[in-house]
Design an enzyme around this catalytic site. Structure first.
Site, PDB file in Angstrom:
ATOM      1  N   HIS A   1     -20.618   9.071 -17.649  1.00  0.00           N
ATOM      2  CA  HIS A   1     -20.980   7.675 -17.408  1.00  0.00           C
ATOM      3  C   HIS A   1     -20.037   6.711 -18.095  1.00  0.00           C
ATOM      4  O   HIS A   1     -19.768   5.623 -17.613  1.00  0.00           O
ATOM      5  CB  HIS A   1     -22.430   7.434 -17.837  1.00  0.00           C
TER       6      HIS A   1
ATOM      7  N   ARG B   1     -27.155   1.205 -11.131  1.00  0.00           N
ATOM      8  CA  ARG B   1     -27.634   2.110 -12.185  1.00  0.00           C
ATOM      9  C   ARG B   1     -28.397   1.276 -13.215  1.00  0.00           C
ATOM     10  O   ARG B   1     -27.833   0.815 -14.207  1.00  0.00           O
ATOM     11  CB  ARG B   1     -26.447   2.828 -12.833  1.00  0.00           C
TER      12      ARG B   1
ATOM     13  N   ARG C   1     -31.728   1.882  -8.594  1.00  0.00           N
ATOM     14  CA  ARG C   1     -32.193   3.212  -8.989  1.00  0.00           C
ATOM     15  C   ARG C   1     -33.147   3.067 -10.166  1.00  0.00           C
ATOM     16  O   ARG C   1     -32.861   2.327 -11.112  1.00  0.00           O
ATOM     17  CB  ARG C   1     -30.990   4.073  -9.396  1.00  0.00           C
TER      18      ARG C   1
ATOM     19  N   GLU D   1     -29.365  15.380  -5.744  1.00  0.00           N
ATOM     20  CA  GLU D   1     -28.288  15.749  -6.668  1.00  0.00           C
ATOM     21  C   GLU D   1     -28.596  17.044  -7.432  1.00  0.00           C
ATOM     22  O   GLU D   1     -27.826  17.459  -8.280  1.00  0.00           O
ATOM     23  CB  GLU D   1     -27.994  14.592  -7.635  1.00  0.00           C
TER      24      GLU D   1
ATOM     25  N   ASN E   1     -21.875  13.646  -8.298  1.00  0.00           N
ATOM     26  CA  ASN E   1     -21.506  13.967  -9.685  1.00  0.00           C
ATOM     27  C   ASN E   1     -22.459  15.026 -10.245  1.00  0.00           C
ATOM     28  O   ASN E   1     -22.045  16.045 -10.798  1.00  0.00           O
ATOM     29  CB  ASN E   1     -21.592  12.732 -10.588  1.00  0.00           C
ATOM     30  N   ASP E   2     -23.741  14.729 -10.096  1.00  0.00           N
ATOM     31  CA  ASP E   2     -24.713  15.694 -10.606  1.00  0.00           C
ATOM     32  C   ASP E   2     -24.788  16.927  -9.720  1.00  0.00           C
ATOM     33  O   ASP E   2     -25.079  18.022 -10.199  1.00  0.00           O
ATOM     34  CB  ASP E   2     -26.095  15.039 -10.732  1.00  0.00           C
TER      35      ASP E   2
ATOM     36  N   ARG F   1     -20.997  17.830 -16.993  1.00  0.00           N
ATOM     37  CA  ARG F   1     -20.004  16.874 -16.495  1.00  0.00           C
ATOM     38  C   ARG F   1     -19.292  16.093 -17.590  1.00  0.00           C
ATOM     39  O   ARG F   1     -18.264  15.466 -17.341  1.00  0.00           O
ATOM     40  CB  ARG F   1     -20.662  15.911 -15.489  1.00  0.00           C
TER      41      ARG F   1
ATOM     42  N   CYS G   1     -22.953   8.480  -2.996  1.00  0.00           N
ATOM     43  CA  CYS G   1     -22.632   7.506  -4.044  1.00  0.00           C
ATOM     44  C   CYS G   1     -22.035   8.119  -5.302  1.00  0.00           C
ATOM     45  O   CYS G   1     -21.831   7.436  -6.295  1.00  0.00           O
ATOM     46  CB  CYS G   1     -23.878   6.700  -4.412  1.00  0.00           C
TER      47      CYS G   1
HETATM   48  C1  PEP Z   1     -24.328  11.138  -9.196  1.00  0.00           C
HETATM   49  O1  PEP Z   1     -24.893  11.964  -9.905  1.00  0.00           O
HETATM   50  O2  PEP Z   1     -23.420  11.429  -8.383  1.00  0.00           O
HETATM   51  C2  PEP Z   1     -24.701   9.718  -9.258  1.00  0.00           C
HETATM   52  C3  PEP Z   1     -24.268   8.857  -8.369  1.00  0.00           C
HETATM   53  O3  PEP Z   1     -25.444   9.313 -10.285  1.00  0.00           O
HETATM   54  P1  PEP Z   1     -24.949   9.286 -11.813  1.00  0.00           P
HETATM   55  O4  PEP Z   1     -23.457   9.439 -11.807  1.00  0.00           O
HETATM   56  O5  PEP Z   1     -25.390   8.001 -12.365  1.00  0.00           O
HETATM   57  O6  PEP Z   1     -25.665  10.448 -12.410  1.00  0.00           O
HETATM   58 MG    MG Z   2     -26.710  11.439 -10.894  1.00  0.00          MG
END
Ligand code: PEP
Ligand code: MG
Length: 686
Positions: A292, A397, A433, A529, A552-553, A563, A600
């Site tokens: 993040h 977020r 979110r 995710e 990402n997750d 990550r 996203c």
């Molecule tokens: C993700 O996990 O891809 C996502 C968009 O949310 P975050 O990066 O905030 O976990």
């Molecule tokens: Mg996420």
């Protein structure tokens, strides 16, 4: 009273060791002794090292020395003598250890574009853990005693360090600890901290931090490089005091020039709080592309290189540094030739130059329309939504509204934030979110879960802390009439999570109705995710208005790779066939159920990956706003049909290496002008 004008004759100016000698001599006399710059008028107590250093008196500076007291004349003689003997320094010996530092280069991962030259500002995790606690009258004495005890303990530690340094490194190197000892006992520090405890009724930690910050900010602004570097000695002393008081602590100075934050690790909220007028770049020991902190840095257009391993310990506040995110490199103590080279070649880039960007969805050459939305974390990014032509906000977020982990905003504060978001997003709307707290966030609040990424995060946190979730839902529903808001539930594992969250939302709708409050119903979606959600996506889709695909997750959980952990960054492979399969399946489940799927994760911000996503059938992407023009330019020049052929070939691969090889070969042949080698995944060296 007597006075005399004297001049600094030492080539290094009135630096720490010279000031220490001066304090020793001045302290032998009873008279009050004041030094004043002839030019500029700044004044200092000649018996306080901290005070003397704030004069920033370099070679040749003229000072007026004023003595008031019975032994004024003797004091003037002694001090003038010391000045004329250049503080009894052996200049060669003093100069040697600080002579030109060797240029050092460190390799990391560039996660937010740019090339920046500046000065190191060290930040250590824990700064935010120094809290202000109001104390009662009866506790003032206790806090003062605690502070004095911390000073005594710090002194014992420093004396021991000094002795060891003398033995192992020689006297020349141990002198700095003399200066630390003087800082530690300096009335300007100790008296100010105790005064703060008394007048502000504050705990000792907070008082130490406030006084320390104040001193550090004075040093950070000095023009003289040598003296500015002494700020890091004061930083050391303050940290030691805080450590002895609390076990943690960190000064957070204000810099007056281009600061480069260097830290072992940074909280996303710390990044969000940085003063962007001064902070130009970040360099951290840990972190990855999708952490993040990196996402926020990109959102704020703050150059960042992460994963530098042991870099923090090699720096001192004030060191000159170049952060080159293009090469994923930092240069510490750059030589003149390196600086010159960077000065010629560091334009801050391309896309910003165009005055106006296209808006609306982009259409591929074979006529597929793809919406390009913005991911937003902070209100300061609202402007970028319009600037880069985003179709509204695809992901807000909301947890970045929280000023500190664990400290929730009131319903009214949240209502105002969501209303501003709805207004900024315009007719394309914004998707809020629900707080994705937990994991790295809750962990920093001191709730140490053994396995935070698998712990009480996101929707799980909300369902365990229903009051927090209810407050947020109410604020969103009440803000909804201001525009087009939607709500997305983070990190659901299955239908049960969705149903539980929807039940709570429905209850809040009823309650708002009962109380006659103004509100609007909002579409409800879920973040897909977690592999379990992917594998049951068809079931989940039936209950929702839309999906958001968090790649990402999805990578993190599909591949079991943290990550944010640079040690396993080599295993974080976005183009792993298992991930691609999850993406395809989710898109298909959405299409079958007739609901939109907005991708996203950071994948959508990367032009080559955006093409693959289009190949899997994605028609709605949400990304870092500044990346929209680049992604738009690429998608406008490809055919979705061709992208589909490539995507299907990738799905047949056995591992990420194979997929990447296919992507390199296919993209090179099909779209050579769009994808020069640096825009394609690099071959891995393992
Ligand atoms: C993700 O996990 O891809 C996502 C968009 O949310 P975050 O990066 O905030 O976990
Ligand atoms: Mg996420």
């Amino acid at each position: 009273m007597a006075e005399r004008t004297i001049e600094v004759k030492s080539r290094l100016g009135l630096h720490a060791r010279a000031a220490a000698n001066l304090v020793r001599v001045a302290s032998r006399f009873q008279s009050k002794l004041t030094l004043q710059r002839v030019e500029g008028g700044r004044e200092a107590d000649a018996k306080s090292i901290l005070s003397i250093l704030t004069l920033a008196a370099s070679y040749g500076t003229a000072l007026k020395l004023v003595a008031v007291g019975d032994d004024a004349e003797e004091a003037l003689d002694a001090i003038a003598g010391l000045f004329s003997r250049a503080f009894d320094e052996n200049e060669k010996a003093v100069l040697q250890p600080t002579a030109a530092k060797q240029e050092l280069r460190y390799q990391g991962l560039g996660v937010s574009d740019g090339v920046v030259m500046g000065r190191v500002l060290r930040l250590q995790k824990g700064a935010r853990d120094v809290y202000r606690a109001e104390i009662g009258d009866g506790d003032v004495e206790r806090e003062r005693r605690r502070f004095r005890a911390a000073v005594r303990l710090s002194r014992r530690q420093l004396e021991a360090i000094k002795q060891r340094a003398e033995k192992e490194l020689g006297r020349g190197h141990a002198y700095i600890f003399d200066a630390h000892l003087l800082f530690l006992e300096d009335a300007k520090l100790t008296r100010d901290v105790e005064d703060h405890i008394v007048t502000e009724r504050s705990n000792a930690e907070w008082a130490t931090k406030v006084v320390g910050d104040r001193l550090l900010s004075i040093y950070a602004q000095m023009n003289d490089e040598y003296l500015r570097e002494r700020g890091s000695d004061i930083e050391d002393v303050i940290q030691r005091l805080l450590a002895n008081l609390t076990g943690e602590g960190l000064p957070y100075p204000n810099l007056s020039e281009d600061a480069v934050i260097v830290a072992p690790d940074l909280l996303p909220s710390t990044v969000a709080e940085l003063d962007l007028n001064h902070v130009k770049a970040i360099a951290t020991d840990s972190g990855g592309w999708t952490s993040h902190m990196a996402i926020i840095a990109r959102g704020l257009d703050l150059t960042a290189v992460v994963g530098l391993r042991d870099f923090y310990h090699r720096t001192r506040t004030g060191d000159r540094i170049i952060v080159d995110a293009r090469r994923g490199e930092v240069v510490l103590h750059p030589e003149a030739a390196t600086i010159e080279q960077y000065e010629f070649t560091s334009p801050r880039l391309e896309s910003e130059s165009a005055a106006a960007f296209e808006r609306g969805p982009v259409t591929t050459r074979d006529g597929v329309a793809i919406a390009l939305r913005a991911n937003v974390e902070l209100p300061s990014e609202f402007q970028a939504v319009r600037k880069f032509g985003a179709c509204g906000v695809g992901l807000f977020r909301s947890e970045f509204l929280l000023s500190r982990p664990g400290l929730m905003n009131s319903e009214q504060e949240q209502y105002e934030a969501y209303k501003a978001l709805a207004e900024a997003a315009g007719p394309d709307g914004a998707i809020v979110r629900l707080f994705d707290v937990g994991g790295e966030i809750a962990n920093d609040a001191g709730q140490h879960e053994r396995n935070p990424a698998l712990g009480l995060r996101a929707v799980r946190f909300g369902l365990r802390n229903k009051q927090i979730m209810r407050t947020q839902v109410r604020a969103i529903l009440r803000a909804a009439p201001a525009g087009r808001l939607s709500l997305v539930i983070p990190m659901v594992s299955d239908l049960a999570d969705v149903k539980a969250a929807k039940k709570l939302i429905a209850e809040e709708v009823e309650s708002l109705k009962t109380h006659g409050e103004s509100f609007a119903q909002v579409p409800i979606g879920a973040m897909i995710e977690v592999p379990a959600a992917v594998l049951t996506a068809e079931k989940i889709a039936a209950e929702l208005d839309f999906f958001e695909l968090g790649t990402n997750d999805l990578v993190q959980y599909t591949l079991a790779v943290d990550r944010g952990n640079d040690q396993v960054a080599a295993w974080f492979r976005t183009l792993h066939p298992a991930v691609l399969y999850g993406i395809k399946r989710t898109l298909q489940a959405g299409a079958d159920a007739g609901i939109p799927v907005i991708v996203c994760g950071e994948m959508a911000s990367t032009p080559a990956y955006a093409v693959l996503l289009a190949g899997f059938g994605a028609t709605d992407l949400s990304m870092t706003p500044a990346m929209i023009p680049r992604v738009r330019a690429v998608l406008a020049q490809i055919e979705a049909g061709e992208a589909q052929t490539v995507a299907e070939r990738c799905l047949a691969a056995a591992c990420a290496d194979e997929v990447e090889e296919i992507v390199r070969a296919e993209f090179r042949t099909r779209w050579p002008e769009l994808f020069p080698p640096n825009m394609l995944p690099r071959p891995t060296e393992n």
